[in-house]
Design a protein around this motif. Structure first.
Motif, PDB file in Angstrom:
ATOM      1  N   GLU A  68       0.847  -1.308   0.121  1.00  0.00           N
ATOM      2  CA  GLU A  68      -0.020   0.046   0.042  1.00  0.00           C
ATOM      3  C   GLU A  68       0.828   1.238  -0.068  1.00  0.00           C
ATOM      4  OE1 GLU A  68      -2.596   1.370  -1.205  1.00  0.00           O
ATOM      5  OE2 GLU A  68      -3.934   0.113  -0.156  1.00  0.00           O
ATOM      6  N   GLY A  69       0.538   2.380  -0.843  1.00  0.00           N
ATOM      7  CA  GLY A  69       1.150   3.631  -0.895  1.00  0.00           C
ATOM      8  C   GLY A  69       0.578   4.506   0.233  1.00  0.00           C
ATOM      9  N   ALA A  70       1.531   5.647   0.504  1.00  0.00           N
ATOM     10  CA  ALA A  70       0.936   6.525   1.333  1.00  0.00           C
ATOM     11  C   ALA A  70      -0.293   7.374   0.798  1.00  0.00           C
ATOM     12  CB  ALA A  70       2.085   7.680   1.523  1.00  0.00           C
ATOM     13  N   ARG A  71      -0.519   7.298  -0.306  1.00  0.00           N
ATOM     14  CA  ARG A  71      -1.743   7.789  -1.211  1.00  0.00           C
ATOM     15  C   ARG A  71      -2.385   6.657  -1.665  1.00  0.00           C
ATOM     16  NH1 ARG A  71      -0.914  13.261  -3.868  1.00  0.00           N
ATOM     17  NH2 ARG A  71      -3.206  12.845  -4.226  1.00  0.00           N
ATOM     18  N   PRO A  72      -3.199   5.824  -1.120  1.00  0.00           N
ATOM     19  CA  PRO A  72      -3.657   4.606  -1.421  1.00  0.00           C
ATOM     20  C   PRO A  72      -4.743   4.799  -2.872  1.00  0.00           C
ATOM     21  CG  PRO A  72      -4.147   4.676   0.802  1.00  0.00           C
ATOM     22  CD  PRO A  72      -3.314   5.948   0.417  1.00  0.00           C
ATOM     23  N   ARG A 109      11.907  -2.009   1.199  1.00  0.00           N
ATOM     24  CA  ARG A 109      11.294  -1.676   2.425  1.00  0.00           C
ATOM     25  C   ARG A 109      12.521  -1.808   3.586  1.00  0.00           C
ATOM     26  NH1 ARG A 109       6.258  -5.398   3.535  1.00  0.00           N
ATOM     27  NH2 ARG A 109       5.080  -3.480   2.793  1.00  0.00           N
ATOM     28  N   ALA A 110      13.300  -2.563   3.264  1.00  0.00           N
ATOM     29  CA  ALA A 110      14.387  -2.722   4.550  1.00  0.00           C
ATOM     30  C   ALA A 110      15.274  -1.276   4.295  1.00  0.00           C
ATOM     31  CB  ALA A 110      15.488  -3.977   3.880  1.00  0.00           C
ATOM     32  N   ALA A 111      15.481  -0.744   3.047  1.00  0.00           N
ATOM     33  CA  ALA A 111      15.982   0.407   2.888  1.00  0.00           C
ATOM     34  C   ALA A 111      15.292   1.712   3.563  1.00  0.00           C
ATOM     35  CB  ALA A 111      16.548   0.911   1.502  1.00  0.00           C
ATOM     36  N   GLY A 112      14.154   1.361   3.985  1.00  0.00           N
ATOM     37  CA  GLY A 112      13.219   2.310   4.863  1.00  0.00           C
ATOM     38  C   GLY A 112      12.096   3.364   3.700  1.00  0.00           C
ATOM     39  N   PHE A 113      12.314   2.687   2.459  1.00  0.00           N
ATOM     40  CA  PHE A 113      11.452   3.451   1.211  1.00  0.00           C
ATOM     41  C   PHE A 113       9.955   3.467   1.861  1.00  0.00           C
ATOM     42  CE2 PHE A 113       9.237   3.294  -2.580  1.00  0.00           C
ATOM     43  CZ  PHE A 113       9.418   4.636  -3.155  1.00  0.00           C
ATOM     44  N   VAL A 114       9.225   4.607   1.669  1.00  0.00           N
ATOM     45  CA  VAL A 114       7.982   4.661   1.655  1.00  0.00           C
ATOM     46  C   VAL A 114       7.101   4.905   0.406  1.00  0.00           C
ATOM     47  CG1 VAL A 114       6.117   5.650   2.951  1.00  0.00           C
ATOM     48  CG2 VAL A 114       8.252   5.035   4.139  1.00  0.00           C
ATOM     49  N   PRO A 115       6.440   4.095  -0.168  1.00  0.00           N
ATOM     50  CA  PRO A 115       5.951   4.653  -1.452  1.00  0.00           C
ATOM     51  C   PRO A 115       4.984   5.602  -1.379  1.00  0.00           C
ATOM     52  CG  PRO A 115       5.107   2.282  -0.978  1.00  0.00           C
ATOM     53  CD  PRO A 115       6.186   2.581  -0.036  1.00  0.00           C
ATOM     54  N   LEU A 116       4.952   6.505  -2.231  1.00  0.00           N
ATOM     55  CA  LEU A 116       3.625   7.435  -2.166  1.00  0.00           C
ATOM     56  C   LEU A 116       2.588   6.726  -2.904  1.00  0.00           C
ATOM     57  CD1 LEU A 116       2.882  10.661  -1.658  1.00  0.00           C
ATOM     58  CD2 LEU A 116       3.695  10.781  -4.286  1.00  0.00           C
ATOM     59  N   ALA A 408      10.964   2.669  -7.402  1.00  0.00           N
ATOM     60  CA  ALA A 408      10.962   3.757  -6.347  1.00  0.00           C
ATOM     61  C   ALA A 408      10.662   4.947  -7.071  1.00  0.00           C
ATOM     62  CB  ALA A 408      12.439   3.770  -5.467  1.00  0.00           C
ATOM     63  N   ALA A 409      11.376   5.394  -7.978  1.00  0.00           N
ATOM     64  CA  ALA A 409      11.161   6.848  -8.772  1.00  0.00           C
ATOM     65  C   ALA A 409       9.726   6.755  -9.208  1.00  0.00           C
ATOM     66  CB  ALA A 409      12.187   6.741  -9.915  1.00  0.00           C
ATOM     67  N   LEU A 410       9.379   5.684 -10.015  1.00  0.00           N
ATOM     68  CA  LEU A 410       7.711   5.854 -10.500  1.00  0.00           C
ATOM     69  C   LEU A 410       6.693   5.995  -9.328  1.00  0.00           C
ATOM     70  CD1 LEU A 410       8.280   3.154 -13.277  1.00  0.00           C
ATOM     71  CD2 LEU A 410       8.109   5.832 -13.489  1.00  0.00           C
ATOM     72  N   ALA A 411       7.012   5.233  -8.219  1.00  0.00           N
ATOM     73  CA  ALA A 411       5.877   5.242  -7.048  1.00  0.00           C
ATOM     74  C   ALA A 411       6.310   6.507  -6.203  1.00  0.00           C
ATOM     75  CB  ALA A 411       6.290   4.083  -6.055  1.00  0.00           C
ATOM     76  N   SER A 412       7.251   7.367  -6.551  1.00  0.00           N
ATOM     77  CA  SER A 412       7.214   8.531  -5.826  1.00  0.00           C
ATOM     78  C   SER A 412       6.675   9.772  -6.678  1.00  0.00           C
ATOM     79  CB  SER A 412       8.654   8.931  -5.651  1.00  0.00           C
ATOM     80  OG  SER A 412       9.312   7.795  -4.930  1.00  0.00           O
ATOM     81  N   GLU A 413       6.225   9.429  -7.895  1.00  0.00           N
ATOM     82  CA  GLU A 413       5.578  10.434  -8.866  1.00  0.00           C
ATOM     83  C   GLU A 413       4.197  10.995  -8.297  1.00  0.00           C
ATOM     84  OE1 GLU A 413       8.044   9.395 -12.906  1.00  0.00           O
ATOM     85  OE2 GLU A 413       6.001   8.899 -12.683  1.00  0.00           O
ATOM     86  N   PRO A 414       3.788  12.091  -8.093  1.00  0.00           N
ATOM     87  CA  PRO A 414       2.492  12.332  -7.523  1.00  0.00           C
ATOM     88  C   PRO A 414       1.521  12.370  -8.652  1.00  0.00           C
ATOM     89  CG  PRO A 414       3.976  14.301  -7.458  1.00  0.00           C
ATOM     90  CD  PRO A 414       4.678  13.248  -7.972  1.00  0.00           C
ATOM     91  N   ASP A 415       1.936  12.589  -9.848  1.00  0.00           N
ATOM     92  CA  ASP A 415       1.160  12.705 -10.973  1.00  0.00           C
ATOM     93  C   ASP A 415       1.894  12.346 -12.257  1.00  0.00           C
ATOM     94  OD1 ASP A 415       1.094  16.189 -10.449  1.00  0.00           O
ATOM     95  OD2 ASP A 415       2.408  15.058 -11.401  1.00  0.00           O
TER      96      ASP A 415
END
Ligand code: GLV
Ligand code: MN
Ligand code: MN
Length: 415
Positions: A68-72, A109-116, A408-415
Motif C-alpha cells: 500500500e502507498g502513502a496515497r492509496p 522496504r529494508a532501505a526504509g523506502f515509503v511509496p507514495l 521507487a522513482a515511479l512510485a514517488s511520482e505524485p502525478d
C-alpha cells in the motif's frame, strides 16, 4: 539510497521454484493449471504473504500482491512476470521477473523506502502458449484483448476450455471482471532475462528495452490420404507429412527472404497421424511462430506463408486448414520509463544499453493498459527456452537493484 538486495536469497528461491517441474532437473516444465503450476503458485503466494503484501487473484489466476502507498487512492506502479515454463525449459524465464520483483520490494522496504503510490507485483497466468496455443493468456485478458467468450472458446488438446481449467484449479471469480480499464496502473515495468546474446557480447549488465517485436501464430492442419506403407505405391500418394515438410521449408525461406535479421519464423510443433512406422501419415498438424520488429513486414510474412501453404497443398493434393491464432502489434516502451530505468542503472553504478526485445512478454499487453518499460539482464550464451538457460546470482541481483530503483522513482511520482 543503499539497497540491500540479497543475491543469495533470490538464488535459493529460484532453486526452490525450479523444483516444481514435470521434467527432471535441470529442465523445467510447468504448464498452466497443472498440479506443478499450482504448487509453484502456492510457494510464491506464501513468500508474498510473508513479505506483508496483500493478495488478490482474478478468475484466471492472475495474482496481484499489493504494497500500500502513502496515497492509496493513486494508481499503482506495477511489476511482475510469469511462473509457467514451456516443455523442457530453463529456470530463469519469467521467474526472475516474479521473484526479482519480490526481492526489489523487500530491499526497498529494508532501505526504509515509503511509496507514495501503491506498488503491485503481478504474477501473470500462462505467458507461454503451451497449453491453450496462445501466449500471454492472462495479460491478454487483463488488456481486454481476450474476452470471456473468446476464453471459453479456447481449448487444450484434451478439449478442456480455459474457464473449465481455471475453475478446476480453484479460480472461480467471474471472468467478466478480469479486464483492467486503461490507466488502471500508473506504469508497468518487467524484469526479464534477455534470452539473446547482445548484453553478454557487449559486456553490459543491464538492458533497457525500447520496444517489443510483433508476434503471430498460425495453426496448420494438412489432411491427405493414409494407407499401408508397403501396399500403396509411391506415385499418387497424398502424404500429409511430406506436405508439412515442404511447408516448414517454405516458412524458413519466407523469413530469410526479407534479408533482415529482425524477421524470424519457426515451426515448433509437427504432429502426424496415425504415427505408425508402417502407415502413410494422413494428417499433419504444425504451428508457425512468425515475428518481426516491423508489423507490416510481419503481416507480409504471414501472408506469404499462407500463400505457400495453399501452393503446396494444391500441388500435393492435400486439404489445408489455416487458423491465425494471433497477430499482435508491437509495443513501444514509454520514453520516460526508458529514461527512468537508465537513471536507475546509473544510480546503481551499472552500465546499460538500449535494445529491442525480440521475445514477447506480458509487457506487450500491459502496454494497452498503461505506460510500460522493461529491464533485461544477460543470458549466458544468449540461450533461453532450453534447460541450460543461465544468469548468475550477481546478474539477477543487479537487475533487481535496477528494477527497485526504477519502481521507487515511479512510485514517488505524485502525478
Ligand atoms: C516468450 O516466451 C516468447 O515466446 O517470446
Ligand atoms: Mn518464454
Ligand atoms: Mn518470459
Amino acid at each position: 539510497m543503499e539497497l540491500p538486495v540479497d543475491a543469495a536469497r533470490i538464488s535459493r528461491e529460484l532453486d526452490t521454484l525450479a523444483g516444481f517441474t514435470d521434467d527432471p532437473a535441470p529442465a523445467v516444465t510447468r504448464v498452466v493449471y497443472t498440479p506443478t503450476d499450482l504448487k509453484a503458485r502456492a510457494y510464491v503466494r506464501a513468500l508474498l504473504r510473508e513479505a506483508g503484501l496483500t493478495l488478490r487473484e482474478d478468475g484466471l489466476g492472475n495474482l496481484f500482491a499489493r504494497w500500500e502507498g502513502a496515497r492509496p487512492e493513486l494508481s499503482a506502479v506495477a511489476t511482475g512476470s510469469h511462473l509457467d515454463a514451456i516443455p523442457h525449459a530453463g529456470r530463469f524465464d519469467g521467474t526472475v521477473g516474479v521473484l526479482g520483483a519480490l526481492e526489489a520490494f523487500r530491499a526497498l522496504r529494508a532501505a526504509g523506502f515509503v511509496p507514495l503510490r501503491p506498488l503491485e507485483l503481478v504474477v501473470f497466468t500462462s505467458e507461454e502458449p503451451t497449453r491453450f496455443g496462445v501466449g500471454c493468456l492472462g495479460s491478454r485478458a487483463l488488456a481486454g484483448v481476450l474476452t470471456p467468450e473468446q476464453l471459453a472458446a479456447l481449448r487444450d488438446a484434451d478439449g478442456v476450455s480455459v474457464p473449465e481449467a481455471a475453475r478446476a484449479a480453484g479460480f472461480t471469480a467471474p471472468l467478466e471482471a478480469v479486464a483492467l480499464r486503461a490507466g488502471h496502473f500508473h506504469a508497468f515495468v518487467e524484469l526479464h532475462i534477455e534470452q539473446g546474446p547482445q548484453l553478454e557480447a557487449a559486456g553490459v549488465p543491464i538492458g533497457v528495452v525500447t520496444a517489443i517485436a510483433a508476434p503471430a501464430t498460425l495453426h496448420l492442419t494438412l489432411t491427405g490420404s493414409g494407407g499401408h506403407a508397403g501396399a500403396v505405391l509411391m506415385r499418387g500418394r497424398r502424404d500429409a507429412l511430406l506436405a508439412a515438410a515442404e511447408v516448414a521449408l517454405a516458412v524458413e525461406a519466407a523469413a530469410l527472404a526479407t534479408e533482415d535479421p529482425d524477421t524470424v519464423a519457426t515451426v515448433g510443433i509437427l504432429d502426424v497421424h496415425p504415427r505408425a512406422v508402417n502407415a502413410i501419415p494422413n494428417r499433419a498438424f504444425l504451428t508457425v511462430d512468425a515475428r518481426d520488429t516491423h508489423e507490416g513486414r510481419r503481416d507480409a510474412l504471414v501472408a506469404r506463408i499462407r500463400a505457400d501453404v495453399q501452393e503446396v497443398a494444391e500441388r500435393r493434393g492435400v486439404a489445408a486448414e489455416v487458423v491465425l491464432v494471433n497477430a499482435d502489434p508491437p509495443a513501444a516502451c514509454d520514453p520516460a520509463l526508458v529514461a527512468a530505468a537508465e537513471r536507475a542503472a546509473a544510480a546503481a553504478g551499472l552500465p546499460s544499453q538500449r535494445l529491442v526485445s525480440r521475445a514477447y512478454h506480458d509487457t506487450l499487453f500491459m502496454a494497452r493498459v498503461c505506460r510500460v518499460g522493461m529491464v533485461f539482464i544477460p543470458s549466458q550464451g544468449g540461450v533461453s527456452h532450453r534447460p541450460d538457460e543461465y544468469s548468475s546470482p550477481q546478474e539477477v541481483a543487479q537487475g533487481v537493484e535496477v528494477l527497485a530503483r526504477t519502481l521507487a522513482a515511479l512510485a514517488s511520482e505524485p502525478d
